[in-house]
Design a protein around this motif. Sequence first.
Motif, PDB file in Angstrom:
ATOM      1  N   ALA A 113       6.376  22.376 -14.391  1.00  0.00           N
ATOM      2  CA  ALA A 113       7.551  21.509 -14.425  1.00  0.00           C
ATOM      3  C   ALA A 113       7.465  20.498 -13.293  1.00  0.00           C
ATOM      4  N   ILE A 114       7.669  19.245 -13.635  1.00  0.00           N
ATOM      5  CA  ILE A 114       7.628  18.178 -12.637  1.00  0.00           C
ATOM      6  C   ILE A 114       9.058  17.771 -12.294  1.00  0.00           C
ATOM      7  N   SER A 115       9.273  17.479 -11.025  1.00  0.00           N
ATOM      8  CA  SER A 115      10.593  17.032 -10.599  1.00  0.00           C
ATOM      9  C   SER A 115      10.440  16.060  -9.428  1.00  0.00           C
ATOM     10  N   ARG A 116      11.496  15.317  -9.146  1.00  0.00           N
ATOM     11  CA  ARG A 116      11.444  14.323  -8.081  1.00  0.00           C
ATOM     12  C   ARG A 116      12.662  14.453  -7.182  1.00  0.00           C
ATOM     13  N   ASP A 117      12.443  14.216  -5.909  1.00  0.00           N
ATOM     14  CA  ASP A 117      13.525  14.079  -4.945  1.00  0.00           C
ATOM     15  C   ASP A 117      13.377  12.685  -4.352  1.00  0.00           C
ATOM     16  N   ASN A 118      14.106  11.732  -4.904  1.00  0.00           N
ATOM     17  CA  ASN A 118      13.939  10.337  -4.481  1.00  0.00           C
ATOM     18  C   ASN A 118      14.352  10.129  -3.023  1.00  0.00           C
ATOM     19  N   ALA A 119      15.294  10.920  -2.557  1.00  0.00           N
ATOM     20  CA  ALA A 119      15.730  10.787  -1.161  1.00  0.00           C
ATOM     21  C   ALA A 119      14.601  11.137  -0.192  1.00  0.00           C
ATOM     22  N   LYS A 120      13.692  11.995  -0.641  1.00  0.00           N
ATOM     23  CA  LYS A 120      12.567  12.418   0.209  1.00  0.00           C
ATOM     24  C   LYS A 120      11.251  11.763  -0.203  1.00  0.00           C
ATOM     25  N   ASN A 121      11.305  10.866  -1.186  1.00  0.00           N
ATOM     26  CA  ASN A 121      10.071  10.231  -1.693  1.00  0.00           C
ATOM     27  C   ASN A 121       9.031  11.285  -2.073  1.00  0.00           C
ATOM     28  N   THR A 122       9.482  12.337  -2.712  1.00  0.00           N
ATOM     29  CA  THR A 122       8.587  13.468  -3.003  1.00  0.00           C
ATOM     30  C   THR A 122       8.695  13.881  -4.464  1.00  0.00           C
TER      31      THR A 122
ATOM     32  N   VAL B 297       4.631   2.138  -8.116  1.00  0.00           N
ATOM     33  CA  VAL B 297       4.464   3.580  -8.331  1.00  0.00           C
ATOM     34  C   VAL B 297       5.716   4.163  -8.971  1.00  0.00           C
ATOM     35  N   ARG B 298       6.306   3.403  -9.885  1.00  0.00           N
ATOM     36  CA  ARG B 298       7.490   3.886 -10.583  1.00  0.00           C
ATOM     37  C   ARG B 298       7.177   5.160 -11.374  1.00  0.00           C
ATOM     38  N   ALA B 299       5.991   5.243 -11.899  1.00  0.00           N
ATOM     39  CA  ALA B 299       5.548   6.434 -12.635  1.00  0.00           C
ATOM     40  C   ALA B 299       4.594   7.223 -11.754  1.00  0.00           C
ATOM     41  N   ILE B 300       4.837   8.504 -11.641  1.00  0.00           N
ATOM     42  CA  ILE B 300       3.970   9.380 -10.849  1.00  0.00           C
ATOM     43  C   ILE B 300       3.541  10.553 -11.703  1.00  0.00           C
ATOM     44  N   GLY B 301       2.279  10.872 -11.608  1.00  0.00           N
ATOM     45  CA  GLY B 301       1.739  11.971 -12.401  1.00  0.00           C
ATOM     46  C   GLY B 301       0.855  12.883 -11.582  1.00  0.00           C
ATOM     47  N   TRP B 302       0.639  14.078 -12.104  1.00  0.00           N
ATOM     48  CA  TRP B 302      -0.266  15.054 -11.502  1.00  0.00           C
ATOM     49  C   TRP B 302      -1.522  15.180 -12.341  1.00  0.00           C
ATOM     50  N   PHE B 303      -2.647  15.248 -11.657  1.00  0.00           N
ATOM     51  CA  PHE B 303      -3.952  15.415 -12.274  1.00  0.00           C
ATOM     52  C   PHE B 303      -4.648  16.591 -11.593  1.00  0.00           C
ATOM     53  N   ARG B 304      -5.733  17.052 -12.184  1.00  0.00           N
ATOM     54  CA  ARG B 304      -6.543  18.072 -11.519  1.00  0.00           C
ATOM     55  C   ARG B 304      -8.009  17.869 -11.891  1.00  0.00           C
ATOM     56  N   GLN B 305      -8.855  18.373 -11.017  1.00  0.00           N
ATOM     57  CA  GLN B 305     -10.289  18.299 -11.275  1.00  0.00           C
ATOM     58  C   GLN B 305     -10.932  19.618 -10.877  1.00  0.00           C
TER      59      GLN B 305
ATOM     60  N   CYS C 155       4.127  16.271  -3.498  1.00  0.00           N
ATOM     61  CA  CYS C 155       3.447  14.985  -3.374  1.00  0.00           C
ATOM     62  C   CYS C 155       4.396  14.044  -2.640  1.00  0.00           C
ATOM     63  N   ALA C 156       4.106  13.801  -1.385  1.00  0.00           N
ATOM     64  CA  ALA C 156       4.960  12.953  -0.571  1.00  0.00           C
ATOM     65  C   ALA C 156       4.391  11.536  -0.548  1.00  0.00           C
ATOM     66  N   ALA C 157       5.217  10.577  -0.932  1.00  0.00           N
ATOM     67  CA  ALA C 157       4.802   9.173  -0.943  1.00  0.00           C
ATOM     68  C   ALA C 157       5.297   8.474   0.321  1.00  0.00           C
ATOM     69  N   SER C 158       4.474   7.576   0.845  1.00  0.00           N
ATOM     70  CA  SER C 158       4.863   6.840   2.057  1.00  0.00           C
ATOM     71  C   SER C 158       6.046   5.923   1.764  1.00  0.00           C
ATOM     72  N   THR C 159       6.144   5.480   0.521  1.00  0.00           N
ATOM     73  CA  THR C 159       7.251   4.647   0.085  1.00  0.00           C
ATOM     74  C   THR C 159       7.255   4.609  -1.428  1.00  0.00           C
ATOM     75  N   TYR C 160       8.389   4.266  -1.990  1.00  0.00           N
ATOM     76  CA  TYR C 160       8.475   4.076  -3.441  1.00  0.00           C
ATOM     77  C   TYR C 160       8.641   2.590  -3.710  1.00  0.00           C
ATOM     78  N   THR C 161       7.754   2.042  -4.487  1.00  0.00           N
ATOM     79  CA  THR C 161       7.886   0.659  -4.911  1.00  0.00           C
ATOM     80  C   THR C 161       7.706   0.605  -6.429  1.00  0.00           C
TER      81      THR C 161
ATOM     82  N   GLN D 186       0.843  -1.189   0.000  1.00  0.00           N
ATOM     83  CA  GLN D 186       0.000   0.000   0.000  1.00  0.00           C
ATOM     84  C   GLN D 186       0.888   1.253   0.000  1.00  0.00           C
ATOM     85  N   VAL D 187       0.584   2.177  -0.879  1.00  0.00           N
ATOM     86  CA  VAL D 187       1.321   3.439  -0.968  1.00  0.00           C
ATOM     87  C   VAL D 187       0.351   4.580  -0.709  1.00  0.00           C
ATOM     88  N   GLU D 188       0.721   5.482   0.140  1.00  0.00           N
ATOM     89  CA  GLU D 188      -0.095   6.663   0.399  1.00  0.00           C
ATOM     90  C   GLU D 188       0.604   7.904  -0.133  1.00  0.00           C
ATOM     91  N   PHE D 189      -0.187   8.773  -0.749  1.00  0.00           N
ATOM     92  CA  PHE D 189       0.316  10.051  -1.244  1.00  0.00           C
ATOM     93  C   PHE D 189      -0.336  11.180  -0.455  1.00  0.00           C
TER      94      PHE D 189
END
Length: 122
Positions: free
Chosen positions: A68-77, A31-39, A22-28, A1-4
């Motif tokens: 622009a999307i970016s990732r900080d893998n050390a912070k799971n964000t 969830v190798r691919a992460i995207g942003w959506f809006r409603q 977007c902080a993830a509880s863990t990376y597995t 289970q992954v929580e965002f």
Amino acid sequence: QVEFVESGGGLVQPGGSLRLSCAASTYTASVRAIGWFRQAPGKEPEGPLAISSGDYIEYADSVKGRFAISRDNAKNTVYLQMNNLKPEDTGLYYCAGASHSQWLLVGKPAYRGQGTQVTVSS
């Protein structure tokens, strides 16, 4: 289970900027691919606005050149830097993850967050 958990939304004037997180509880691998959506209120979800999967990045035409999307893998964000915001960018922004970007492109993520509200208004 992954929580965002998303954060960083708020009220901003047209032309302004915001950075969403977007902080993830863990990376597995799920969830190798992460995207942003809006409603937007009363509308169907739009997106993905941006996808990050390894070295692969893709943007929707509606936000290309402004977001622009970016990732900080050390912070799971994962971050979404939004510049030159317009009133039509208003909506609930949420991140979602999947094992492959293709699942995000067809709107079938494995996990998603609750979202953070962005309002662009003068």
